[in-house]
Design a protein around this motif. Structure first.
Motif, PDB file in Angstrom:
ATOM      1  N   TRP A  89       4.781  -1.413  12.271  1.00  0.00           N
ATOM      2  CA  TRP A  89       5.056  -1.878  11.017  1.00  0.00           C
ATOM      3  C   TRP A  89       3.894  -2.682  10.185  1.00  0.00           C
ATOM      4  O   TRP A  89       3.812  -2.399   9.033  1.00  0.00           O
ATOM      5  N   HIS A  90       3.159  -3.348  10.995  1.00  0.00           N
ATOM      6  CA  HIS A  90       2.078  -4.040  10.365  1.00  0.00           C
ATOM      7  C   HIS A  90       1.200  -2.872   9.752  1.00  0.00           C
ATOM      8  O   HIS A  90       0.835  -3.313   8.577  1.00  0.00           O
ATOM      9  N   SER A  91       0.717  -2.116  10.271  1.00  0.00           N
ATOM     10  CA  SER A  91      -0.078  -1.151   9.780  1.00  0.00           C
ATOM     11  C   SER A  91       0.365  -0.384   8.530  1.00  0.00           C
ATOM     12  O   SER A  91      -0.270  -0.008   7.570  1.00  0.00           O
ATOM     13  N   ALA A  92       1.845   0.019   8.843  1.00  0.00           N
ATOM     14  CA  ALA A  92       2.335   0.659   7.645  1.00  0.00           C
ATOM     15  C   ALA A  92       2.473  -0.063   6.446  1.00  0.00           C
ATOM     16  O   ALA A  92       2.022   0.273   5.518  1.00  0.00           O
ATOM     17  N   LEU A  93       2.933  -1.326   6.391  1.00  0.00           N
ATOM     18  CA  LEU A  93       2.996  -2.316   5.284  1.00  0.00           C
ATOM     19  C   LEU A  93       1.563  -2.677   4.650  1.00  0.00           C
ATOM     20  O   LEU A  93       1.428  -2.979   3.577  1.00  0.00           O
ATOM     21  N   GLU A  94       0.693  -2.803   5.773  1.00  0.00           N
ATOM     22  CA  GLU A  94      -0.873  -3.279   5.049  1.00  0.00           C
ATOM     23  C   GLU A  94      -1.109  -1.799   4.246  1.00  0.00           C
ATOM     24  O   GLU A  94      -2.048  -2.186   3.243  1.00  0.00           O
ATOM     25  N   CYS A  95      -0.827  -0.836   4.565  1.00  0.00           N
ATOM     26  CA  CYS A  95      -1.284   0.184   3.636  1.00  0.00           C
ATOM     27  C   CYS A  95      -0.778   0.214   2.411  1.00  0.00           C
ATOM     28  O   CYS A  95      -1.257   0.744   1.468  1.00  0.00           O
ATOM     29  N   ILE A  96       0.462  -0.484   2.118  1.00  0.00           N
ATOM     30  CA  ILE A  96       1.133  -0.709   0.899  1.00  0.00           C
ATOM     31  C   ILE A  96       0.411  -1.936   0.209  1.00  0.00           C
ATOM     32  O   ILE A  96      -0.169  -1.881  -0.844  1.00  0.00           O
ATOM     33  N   GLU A  97       0.471  -3.121   1.114  1.00  0.00           N
ATOM     34  CA  GLU A  97      -0.217  -4.133   0.414  1.00  0.00           C
ATOM     35  C   GLU A  97      -1.807  -4.053   0.029  1.00  0.00           C
ATOM     36  O   GLU A  97      -2.367  -4.477  -1.121  1.00  0.00           O
ATOM     37  N   LYS A  98      -2.526  -3.588   0.868  1.00  0.00           N
ATOM     38  CA  LYS A  98      -4.014  -3.551   0.695  1.00  0.00           C
ATOM     39  C   LYS A  98      -4.371  -1.984   0.662  1.00  0.00           C
ATOM     40  O   LYS A  98      -5.402  -1.512   1.131  1.00  0.00           O
ATOM     41  N   GLY A  99      -3.470  -1.202   0.177  1.00  0.00           N
ATOM     42  CA  GLY A  99      -3.844   0.154  -0.162  1.00  0.00           C
ATOM     43  C   GLY A  99      -4.840   0.508  -1.621  1.00  0.00           C
ATOM     44  O   GLY A  99      -5.663  -0.396  -1.854  1.00  0.00           O
ATOM     45  N   THR A 100      -4.473   1.402  -2.242  1.00  0.00           N
ATOM     46  CA  THR A 100      -5.136   2.017  -3.308  1.00  0.00           C
ATOM     47  C   THR A 100      -4.752   1.634  -4.671  1.00  0.00           C
ATOM     48  O   THR A 100      -5.398   1.590  -5.489  1.00  0.00           O
ATOM     49  N   VAL A 101      -3.373   1.455  -4.830  1.00  0.00           N
ATOM     50  CA  VAL A 101      -2.816   1.220  -5.953  1.00  0.00           C
ATOM     51  C   VAL A 101      -1.699   0.079  -6.018  1.00  0.00           C
ATOM     52  O   VAL A 101      -1.080  -0.009  -4.726  1.00  0.00           O
ATOM     53  N   PRO A 102      -1.433  -0.763  -7.110  1.00  0.00           N
ATOM     54  CA  PRO A 102      -0.429  -1.644  -6.973  1.00  0.00           C
ATOM     55  C   PRO A 102       0.947  -1.156  -6.860  1.00  0.00           C
ATOM     56  O   PRO A 102       1.009   0.196  -7.648  1.00  0.00           O
ATOM     57  N   VAL A 103       1.814  -1.674  -6.206  1.00  0.00           N
ATOM     58  CA  VAL A 103       3.113  -1.092  -5.657  1.00  0.00           C
ATOM     59  C   VAL A 103       4.243  -2.057  -6.501  1.00  0.00           C
ATOM     60  O   VAL A 103       4.066  -3.483  -6.233  1.00  0.00           O
ATOM     61  N   VAL A 104       4.904  -1.596  -7.266  1.00  0.00           N
ATOM     62  CA  VAL A 104       6.283  -2.243  -7.746  1.00  0.00           C
ATOM     63  C   VAL A 104       7.553  -1.785  -6.947  1.00  0.00           C
ATOM     64  O   VAL A 104       7.784  -0.715  -6.910  1.00  0.00           O
TER      65      VAL A 104
END
Ligand code: 1HE
Length: 263
Positions: A89-104
């Protein structure tokens, strides 16, 4: 492995709306409960967003955003497997939080347990009036495992999260927005439209500014003040030296860019 399990319908769908990647949790019959397949699909998707994506929106199909961890899979795990599962879970959610684009995150209905952990990994949360927030882990005899203990106190403070977990307190949309679980509150049924509107606007920012907000701001927040100020100086000088930043500032000085309007 769960990722190779054939499924009738993809648990997560991606649709490009111009430069906005629209991501949909597609497990409405289970209230978008997050099983391993769904978490892996989310990680895969955020690691491989199309190059043209400049912002993203995530939302859930059906009556609810997300019912959290798929509790039917919890029963099969021993302690060691539990650690690996939480790290997944940490690695998946990290891909959202510190990924390539802002997520709403476009929220409606239940945003509970791991669903709230997922929402807190996003950069902006839009709730509609049907939204409710809870952390039922406390009353189910378990604990958050998807980064919630790190991210949720940053939104609402340790005291409020402790209250939610100790007492099972449910925050409705109004209360959720008041305490900081959501930054926008909109009429029932309109959170997706509002999130798309925000993401479309975010997508027009200079990419380096968006990157700095996603990657520098949370790190600066964790640094001692002196280090934070130094990091800020480095990032701001990198951002302002980009040709795009210079062009945008010049446009304003020449009266060609929008002024800030009174709210
Ligand atoms: C599920 C799950 C789930 C629904 N795991 N199957 N999360 C929770 O403790 C929340 C549990 N869910 C609920 O409280 C309710 O389902 C909801 C408030 C979200 C929605 O209520 P409702 O009336 O619309 O739906 P329902 O009838 O309760 O659920 C429909 C189906 O989804 C039903 O299965 P069915 O086969 O009987 O139709 C439910 O069993 C199933 N379902 N939620 C598995 N969560 C990384 S650590 C994170 C730790 C956590 O997230 S713990 C908190 C888990």
């Amino acid at each position: 492995s769960p990722s190779s399990t054939p499924s009738v319908q993809a648990p997560v769908q991606l649709e490009m709306r111009g430069s906005v990647a629209l991501i949909r949790l597609c497990r409405p019959s289970k209230r978008n409960a997050l099983n391993d397949g769904l978490i892996l699909a989310l990680r895969d998707l955020f690691q491989n967003l199309p190059k043209e994506a400049r912002a993203a929106v995530i939302h859930g199909e059906g009556e609810h955003f997300c019912a959290g961890l798929d509790l039917s899979e919890l029963q099969e795990r021993d302690a060691g497997e539990g650690v690996h599962h939480s790290r997944l879970w940490h690695s998946a959610l990290e891909c959202i939080e510190k990924g390539t684009v802002p997520v709403v995150a476009a929220l409606h209905g239940a945003v509970v347990g791991g669903g709230l952990e997922l929402a807190s990994a996003c950069h902006i949360r839009v709730a509609d009036e049907s939204t409710f927030f809870a952390l039922p882990e406390g009353t189910r005899g378990i604990f958050v495992g998807g980064g919630g203990s790190v991210r949720i106190p940053k939104l609402i403070g340790v005291a409020r999260m402790t209250d939610m977990m100790l007492t099972g307190r449910v925050h409705d949309a109004v209360s959720g927005e008041r305490i900081g679980l959501a930054q926008y509150l909109v009429p029932t049924g309109s959170s997706l439209d509002k999130a798309l509107e925000l993401a479309t606007r975010i997508a027009t920012n200079a990419p380096l500014t968006n990157y700095a907000l996603m990657h520098a701001l949370p790190r600066i927040a964790e640094q001692p003040a002196d280090h934070g100020l130094f990091t800020e100086a480095l990032i701001s000088s990198i951002a302002q030296s980009a040709p795009e930043a210079k062009a945008r500032v010049r446009a304003f000085l020449e009266g060609k860019a929008a002024k800030v309007q009174k709210a």
